[in-house]
Enzyme design. Sequence first.
Site, short mmCIF file in Angstrom:
data_model
loop_
_atom_site.label_atom_id
_atom_site.label_comp_id
_atom_site.label_asym_id
_atom_site.label_seq_id
_atom_site.Cartn_x
_atom_site.Cartn_y
_atom_site.Cartn_z
N GLY A 92 0.82 -1.16 0.08
CA GLY A 92 0.12 -0.12 0.16
C GLY A 92 0.83 1.25 0.11
O GLY A 92 0.53 2.12 -0.40
N ASN A 93 2.13 1.09 0.25
CA ASN A 93 3.10 2.38 0.40
C ASN A 93 3.25 2.79 -1.11
O ASN A 93 3.37 1.97 -2.01
CB ASN A 93 4.47 1.98 0.90
CG ASN A 93 5.09 3.41 1.19
OD1 ASN A 93 5.52 4.12 0.32
ND2 ASN A 93 5.24 3.48 2.40
N GLN A 94 2.88 4.17 -1.35
CA GLN A 94 3.11 4.52 -2.87
C GLN A 94 4.42 5.21 -3.13
O GLN A 94 4.48 5.59 -4.30
CB GLN A 94 1.95 5.72 -3.05
CG GLN A 94 0.58 5.36 -2.97
CD GLN A 94 0.42 4.29 -3.95
OE1 GLN A 94 0.53 4.60 -5.40
NE2 GLN A 94 -0.14 2.97 -3.69
N PHE A 95 5.47 4.98 -2.28
CA PHE A 95 6.88 5.33 -2.60
C PHE A 95 7.23 4.90 -4.23
O PHE A 95 7.68 5.70 -5.13
CB PHE A 95 7.89 5.12 -1.76
CG PHE A 95 9.21 5.72 -1.90
CD1 PHE A 95 9.55 7.03 -1.86
CD2 PHE A 95 10.22 4.84 -2.69
CE1 PHE A 95 10.90 7.49 -2.13
CE2 PHE A 95 11.57 5.16 -2.80
CZ PHE A 95 11.86 6.61 -2.52
#
Length: 141
Positions: A37-40
């Site tokens: 879920g992290n968008q980095f």
Amino acid sequence: MTSGFHPVFSKSTKTLILGTAPSVTSLKKQEYYGHVGNQFWPLFTSFYRLDPLSYAERCQKLLEFQLGLWDVYNQFQRIGSSDQSFVSTTVNTFDSHFLREQLSLIIFNGKRAAKEGAKQALNCNIKCIKKSKNLYRQRIT
């Protein structure tokens, strides 16, 4: 106490992206920003128009673009992955020569990283910015 990751940087790194500490998922995967879920990483690959890459390839691309990754905390005890759930921490020691001679910008990935990291970085007169709340919600085209 849990140990964080080694920094991703090289002698050509000019911009350091500084978080607090790896999440539970990142620790399991042994990857910065490893939670699905992290968008980095999606933002990074979209911004530079990169095809899907392995973690090692993404880190290599970071270095090619003179970017680095690290965390404020070297060791920490935390319940879960939230920045609000740290019980105890040990701050990474930032080498002032590395900061003064090499880096021109530090981007803090969150309020807690900014609060902790700025204590050392600002003493070296490096431009520091904190990512905006909406940065990860914006789609780069």
